[in-house]
Design an enzyme around this catalytic site. Structure first.
Site, PDB file in Angstrom:
ATOM      1  N   GLY A   1       0.822  -1.202   0.000  1.00 30.77           N
ATOM      2  CA  GLY A   1       0.000   0.000   0.000  1.00 30.77           C
ATOM      3  C   GLY A   1       0.857   1.254   0.000  1.00 30.77           C
ATOM      4  O   GLY A   1       1.968   1.270   0.535  1.00 30.77           O
TER       5      GLY A   1
ATOM      6  N   SER B   1       2.053  -2.638   4.260  1.00 31.89           N
ATOM      7  CA  SER B   1       2.151  -1.189   4.136  1.00 31.89           C
ATOM      8  C   SER B   1       3.506  -0.794   3.586  1.00 31.89           C
ATOM      9  O   SER B   1       4.485  -1.541   3.700  1.00 31.89           O
ATOM     10  CB  SER B   1       1.963  -0.524   5.500  1.00 31.89           C
ATOM     11  N   ASP B   2       3.570   0.390   2.976  1.00 32.72           N
ATOM     12  CA  ASP B   2       4.866   1.009   2.763  1.00 32.72           C
ATOM     13  C   ASP B   2       5.411   1.344   4.147  1.00 32.72           C
ATOM     14  O   ASP B   2       4.682   1.375   5.142  1.00 32.72           O
ATOM     15  CB  ASP B   2       4.738   2.260   1.898  1.00 32.72           C
ATOM     16  N   TRP B   3       6.692   1.610   4.223  1.00 32.11           N
ATOM     17  CA  TRP B   3       7.341   1.778   5.519  1.00 32.11           C
ATOM     18  C   TRP B   3       6.821   3.031   6.236  1.00 32.11           C
ATOM     19  O   TRP B   3       6.958   4.140   5.744  1.00 32.11           O
ATOM     20  CB  TRP B   3       8.843   1.840   5.319  1.00 32.11           C
ATOM     21  N   ARG B   4       6.162   2.810   7.366  1.00 31.15           N
ATOM     22  CA  ARG B   4       5.563   3.848   8.202  1.00 31.15           C
ATOM     23  C   ARG B   4       4.382   4.551   7.516  1.00 31.15           C
ATOM     24  O   ARG B   4       4.138   5.726   7.727  1.00 31.15           O
ATOM     25  CB  ARG B   4       6.611   4.871   8.658  1.00 31.15           C
TER      26      ARG B   4
END
Length: 677
Positions: free
Chosen positions: A204, A237-240
């Site tokens: 995402g 998810s993309d990171w954070r």
């Protein structure tokens, strides 16, 4: 391996406690997932990798986690802009499989790639990672990349879902896109990649769509991705990129990356206990993680790094686009070449950010060209402030040569994650250098190293232009082989090169510091706009020259149960063997002149004719209309052309459509339950 093939073999996860299950939905650290050995769930290693593996070396004296300097050496493929310009899914499959073999050797389970967002504007900072301004080409290339990676037992993670088209305020920007535009342009490439590539994972994006963060957007994850397209793999998810872990899990985001604090898993466990997350929802996410760990557990084939270099070089050769040529190229035997430009010895071969890696081997044009020709080298200009003495030395070298080859790159600050480009211009010194070289009266050929369209110096006056993009490990050798005629260039542009940025359809809507970005150009994006509005361009989508010529004849279309069969004769009218990409366009709606519906790349021996054939899904004639994908015209004008502006060969055709796609309003539709409790 089909993602469903292990379903019946999975052991029960119901015995795991809620707290343990919750911890599985959040990363263990920056690059690993949580392991629960008693449940048969391994810790998986995730790695950046749209252009090759960037796997951090844990023994490094100063590991930096998010940089390339402490990562294991790896083969560097050409950037996504180059890969898209190859128009060759079969070669992309081979390249992706090569990357996966290197990943397996390093213990990597999930490759974070391909990157495949739509190129809305040439200013996009990550455009060098992405394939095209056309969703069909993007989706086809991405599906081939996915299949190649997963053929070696490594999971591909398609990214960034969806509408991740700007680096400006990228973490929170809200993309406002009309539904038909979202479906036919910004989701269509992902749909093709999911249905034809069957990726094990999808990532995402950071941004919002319609007011909802992508990783927390139930409409686009559970609604479109899972229910409509049938995706049953893992969404991370993309990171954070997760702001509300409970909302994200309910929306269908199985895994939050990376580990930040224990708050996320605690929030999930608490939400299950109070009924804000159903036990079934949590079990589904845990089951997907467990299945992914099983799918990626097998040992792979050992990489052959020499072979992988050759594959990377082949991609660079088939991606390079000959934009202009008056016969100056290829450089004939016996001619003395003045090779000008610091990038000839210090190439810009990759972009920045998560795509950047520690390249195992990189070739440069100077070394490779000197093996094949009589070369005089002068730096002339690389970057920064011009040096008068270096300019003078470059002119002197040009005056002593028969032909001049100037190697220029986009600025080093271009082509990087976390920032957009300020414009499409090169550094001023590059334009000054070309002006000085032209004054010598010698033929001047330009070699460009860029990840996105640039305004080319003196394009109307130089004799030849070869766009090599950011061409990876083998780019220097590939360029030398093309310049000397060992290889006949066959790349075709996967995006339009405008005359100026202000001509771009998204320019009026592309604000500097947006909270909300309105996609006011609608369907009129890329070549769809330029061809419909009749706006002149520097080089159109699909453009590319060869050292030979091609002619088309006898276009034919028929439909069977397999799909729409399209074929055309391609005759090589020259004296060199070459490859031609036949592009198939149709007028799919009254508002646009033409849209790509298919393509086929064929090799044609000199003086011979080859029948180029392909079969396309009749759905390629359909558009999103009134909540479904359907044909809106009775008959379609199909064009076999060399590029988007080419009149080509035309034929009218009336396709028979299959059953329509599901309606997005059927949001509560209960899909088939494929997971086990």
């Amino acid at each position: 391996m089909n993602i469903n093939s292990l379903d019946r073999k999975m052991k029960s996860i119901s015995a795991l406690g809620v707290g343990v299950k919750a911890t599985l939905t959040v990363g263990a650290d920056d690059w690993h997932t949580v392991a629960v050995p008693r449940a048969g769930i391994r810790s998986m290693t995730l790695c950046d990798g749209p252009a090759g593996i960037r796997c951090e070396d844990p023994t490094s004296a100063s590991p930096d986690n998010f940089n390339q300097h402490d990562s294991f050496p790896a083969t560097c493929l050409p950037c996504g802009a180059a890969i898209g310009s190859s128009w060759n899914p079969e070669l992309v499959f081979l390249a992706a499989a090569a990357v996966a073999r290197e990943a397996k050797e390093l213990g990597v389970d999930v490759l974070l790639g391909p990157a495949m967002n739509h190129k809305r504007t040439p200013l996009g900072g990550r455009n060098f990672e992405y394939y095209s301004e056309d969703p069909l080409l993007t989706g086809t290339i991405a599906a081939a990349f996915v299949r190649g990676v997963q053929s070696e037992g490594v999971a591909a993670c398609v990214k960034h879902y969806c509408a991740n088209n700007t680096e400006r305020n990228r973490l929170t920007v809200d993309e406002e896109i009309d539904e038909d535009v979202l479906r036919d342009i910004y989701l269509r490439g992902f749909e093709i990649a999911v249905k034809r590539g069957e990726p094990y994972c999808i990532m995402g994006a950071y941004n919002r769509v319609g007011g909802q963060f992508c990783c927390e957007n139930e409409r686009i994850i559970n609604g479109v991705l899972r229910r409509e397209w049938g995706f049953d793999g893992l969404v991370m998810s993309d990171w954070r990129a997760v702001h509300d872990r409970v909302k994200a899990l309910n929306a269908g985001c199985d895994l939050e990356m990376p580990f930040q604090t224990k708050k996320s898993s605690a929030a999930v466990a608490r939400a299950v206990r109070v009924g804000k997350i159903s036990a079934e929802t949590l079990d589904k996410s845990v089951w997907r993680l467990k299945r992914l760990s099983a799918l990626t557990a097998a040992e792979g084939h050992k990489p052959d790094y020499d072979e992988n270099y050759i594959i990377s070089r082949r991609v660079a050769e088939e991606s390079a686009v000959l934009l202009k040529n008056d016969g100056t190229l290829p450089v004939g035997n016996g001619k003395k070449i003045a090779l000008i430009g610091g990038r000839a010895v210090n190439p810009k071969f990759q972009g920045g950010g998560s795509a950047r890696l520690n390249a195992r081997r990189v070739t440069d044009i100077m070394t490779e060209l000197a093996k094949r020709a009589d070369v005089i080298y002068a730096e002339g200009y690389t970057e920064g402030e011009p040096d008068a003495d270096k300019f003078a030395a470059a002119v002197k070298a040009a005056e002593a040569a028969d032909v001049v080859i100037a190697v220029l790159s986009s600025p080093s600050t271009d082509d990087a994650e976390d920032r957009d480009r300020p414009g499409i211009e090169l550094s001023p010194g590059a334009y000054r250098l070309v002006e000085e070289l032209l004054k010598t009266g010698k033929p001047v050929a330009l070699v460009l190293q860029s990840g996105a369209p640039v305004k080319i110096p003196c394009a109307d006056r130089v004799n030849a232009i070869l766009e090599t993009f950011l061409s990876g490990s083998g780019g220097g050798e590939a360029a030398a082989r093309i310049l000397t005629g060992e290889v006949n260039p066959s790349g075709r542009l996967a995006e339009t090169y405008p005359l100026r940025y202000e001509d771009c359809p998204a320019a009026p809507y592309y604000s500097e510091s947006p909270e909300t970005m309105r996609y006011g150009e609608g369907m009129l994006t890329g070549y769809r706009y330029y061809t419909t509005a009749g706006v002149p361009v520097a080089y159109p989508f699909g453009w590319g020259l060869s050292y030979t010529g091609f002619e088309y004849s006898d276009l034919a279309l028929t439909q069977t149960d397999e799909g729409v069969h399209i074929s055309v004769n391609v005759t090589n009218t020259g004296k060199r063997d070459g490859k031609e990409t036949v592009q198939l366009y149709a007028k799919k709606r009254e508002s646009l002149k033409r849209e790509l519906i298919g393509f086929v790349k064929v090799e044609v021996p000199a003086g011979r004719t080859v029948r180029a054939e392909t079969v396309i899904d009749p759905e390629e004639f359909a558009v999103w209309h009134d909540g479904a994908r359907t044909c809106v015209l009775d008959r379609y004008e199909v064009v076999a052309a060399r590029h988007s502006f080419d009149e080509g060969l035309k034929k009218n055709f009336a396709p028979v459509m299959p059953l329509q796609s599901a309606n997005i309003n059927e949001f509560n539709h209960k899909g088939e339950q494929i997971w086990e409790k």
